[in-house]
Scaffold this motif. Structure first.
Motif, mmCIF file in Angstrom:
data_model
loop_
_atom_site.group_PDB
_atom_site.id
_atom_site.type_symbol
_atom_site.label_atom_id
_atom_site.label_comp_id
_atom_site.label_asym_id
_atom_site.label_seq_id
_atom_site.Cartn_x
_atom_site.Cartn_y
_atom_site.Cartn_z
ATOM 1 N N LYS A 139 0.788 -1.089 -0.077
ATOM 2 C CA LYS A 139 -0.014 0.013 0.104
ATOM 3 C C LYS A 139 1.088 1.204 0.190
ATOM 4 C CE LYS A 139 -3.140 2.207 3.128
ATOM 5 N NZ LYS A 139 -4.197 2.244 4.548
ATOM 6 N N TYR A 140 1.851 1.322 0.622
ATOM 7 C CA TYR A 140 2.891 2.371 1.003
ATOM 8 C C TYR A 140 3.837 2.354 -0.147
ATOM 9 C CZ TYR A 140 0.503 4.109 5.095
ATOM 10 O OH TYR A 140 -0.472 4.359 5.980
ATOM 11 N N GLY A 141 3.776 1.380 -0.888
ATOM 12 C CA GLY A 141 5.018 1.328 -2.157
ATOM 13 C C GLY A 141 6.458 1.235 -1.508
ATOM 14 N N VAL A 142 6.481 0.319 -0.265
ATOM 15 C CA VAL A 142 7.758 -0.129 0.213
ATOM 16 C C VAL A 142 8.207 -1.499 -0.502
ATOM 17 C CG1 VAL A 142 8.937 -0.795 2.151
ATOM 18 C CG2 VAL A 142 7.287 1.070 2.489
ATOM 19 N N ASP A 143 9.461 -1.312 -0.767
ATOM 20 C CA ASP A 143 10.177 -2.745 -1.560
ATOM 21 C C ASP A 143 10.572 -3.371 -0.404
ATOM 22 O OD1 ASP A 143 9.643 -1.420 -3.907
ATOM 23 O OD2 ASP A 143 11.498 -0.643 -4.036
ATOM 24 N N TYR A 144 10.285 -4.901 -0.262
ATOM 25 C CA TYR A 144 10.565 -5.576 0.970
ATOM 26 C C TYR A 144 10.867 -6.866 0.229
ATOM 27 C CZ TYR A 144 6.109 -7.327 0.207
ATOM 28 O OH TYR A 144 4.663 -7.734 -0.047
ATOM 29 N N ALA A 145 11.694 -7.806 1.303
ATOM 30 C CA ALA A 145 11.835 -9.233 0.938
ATOM 31 C C ALA A 145 11.575 -9.833 2.440
ATOM 32 C CB ALA A 145 13.394 -9.507 0.375
ATOM 33 N N VAL A 146 11.071 -10.991 2.493
ATOM 34 C CA VAL A 146 11.067 -11.613 3.691
ATOM 35 C C VAL A 146 11.605 -13.015 3.629
ATOM 36 C CG1 VAL A 146 9.295 -12.999 4.853
ATOM 37 C CG2 VAL A 146 8.764 -10.887 3.568
ATOM 38 N N LYS A 147 12.497 -13.192 4.522
ATOM 39 C CA LYS A 147 13.210 -14.375 4.649
ATOM 40 C C LYS A 147 12.877 -15.240 6.066
ATOM 41 C CE LYS A 147 17.128 -16.674 3.127
ATOM 42 N NZ LYS A 147 16.905 -17.446 2.136
ATOM 43 N N ARG A 148 12.570 -16.346 5.978
ATOM 44 C CA ARG A 148 12.112 -17.073 7.248
ATOM 45 C C ARG A 148 13.304 -17.832 7.600
ATOM 46 N NH1 ARG A 148 7.748 -22.214 7.208
ATOM 47 N NH2 ARG A 148 7.826 -22.334 9.516
ATOM 48 N N ILE A 167 8.419 4.395 4.930
ATOM 49 C CA ILE A 167 8.776 3.515 5.862
ATOM 50 C C ILE A 167 7.967 3.623 7.043
ATOM 51 C CG2 ILE A 167 10.591 2.233 6.658
ATOM 52 C CD1 ILE A 167 12.275 2.746 4.185
ATOM 53 N N THR A 168 8.249 4.742 7.617
ATOM 54 C CA THR A 168 7.719 4.793 9.031
ATOM 55 C C THR A 168 6.230 4.914 8.836
ATOM 56 O OG1 THR A 168 7.858 7.430 8.695
ATOM 57 C CG2 THR A 168 9.626 6.279 9.869
ATOM 58 N N ALA A 169 5.593 5.422 8.055
ATOM 59 C CA ALA A 169 4.161 5.423 7.865
ATOM 60 C C ALA A 169 3.847 3.712 7.762
ATOM 61 C CB ALA A 169 3.362 6.034 6.741
ATOM 62 N N ALA A 170 4.093 3.007 6.923
ATOM 63 C CA ALA A 170 3.741 1.633 6.909
ATOM 64 C C ALA A 170 4.080 1.009 8.265
ATOM 65 C CB ALA A 170 4.690 0.942 5.954
ATOM 66 N N PHE A 171 5.257 1.277 9.002
ATOM 67 C CA PHE A 171 5.443 0.394 10.142
ATOM 68 C C PHE A 171 4.351 1.122 11.399
ATOM 69 C CE2 PHE A 171 9.465 -0.980 8.390
ATOM 70 C CZ PHE A 171 9.409 -2.332 8.492
ATOM 71 N N GLN A 172 4.113 2.154 11.240
ATOM 72 C CA GLN A 172 3.300 2.799 12.184
ATOM 73 C C GLN A 172 1.697 2.182 11.958
ATOM 74 O OE1 GLN A 172 3.246 6.972 11.642
ATOM 75 N NE2 GLN A 172 5.111 7.354 13.190
#
Length: 159
Positions: free
Chosen positions: A83-92, A113-118
């Motif tokens: 939603k906020y256009g943050v590029d991310y990768a998830v590693k388990r 980034i801060t808005a997404a985490f908030q």
């Protein structure tokens, strides 16, 4: 229409008084020089956005930050990040039990980034503050059972 898609054509307009082979060769040469000067867009040139592998994320050459999450509902974070256009990768991290997730991320700016985490933290807090529906159902079942037993005892006493 289908033939136009299958066969790519090029229209080249040449202004001149006398059309010759040399003029055609010069026009094609100028066109090819123009194409060489203009950067061609390929799949490798396009930077991916959203969820991607850690390798692709690190290749982009920007600063990457990471965060460790132990919550198994990682999908909620993925929706918010998109939603906020943050590029991310998830590693388990499979070594630990319960599983932990390392989230590597980068954004256009720190505000996104801060808005997404908030928003993610706010949703987690709201979810934690609400009681479980199954727990409430179990409590209500217990409350319903108790008065029924009292009524039966009262009926026995009245007889």
């Amino acid at each position: 229409m289908q033939e136009e898609v299958e066969n790519r054509t090029l229209t080249l307009i040449i202004n001149g008084t006398k059309f010759s082979g040399r003029m055609l060769k010069a026009a094609i040469g100028k066109y090819l020089a123009h194409r060489r000067g203009k950067k061609q867009r390929t799949d490798r040139d396009v930077t991916p956005h959203g969820k991607q592998s850690v390798k692709k994320l690190t290749r982009q050459g920007q600063g990457i930050e990471s965060l460790e999450l132990s919550d198994p509902s990682i999908r909620q974070f993925e929706r918010i990040a998109r939603k906020y256009g943050v590029d991310y990768a998830v590693k388990r991290d499979r070594a630990s039990n319960p599983p932990r997730f390392l989230v590597f991320f980068k954004g256009r700016d720190n505000g996104a980034i801060t808005a997404a985490f908030q928003e993610y933290a706010g949703r987690k807090m709201r979810k934690a503050s609400r009681p479980s529906v199954l727990q409430r159902l179990a409590q209500l079942k217990q409350m319903v059972k108790a008065p029924v037993a009292d009524r039966e005892r009262q009926r026995e006493r009245e007889r």
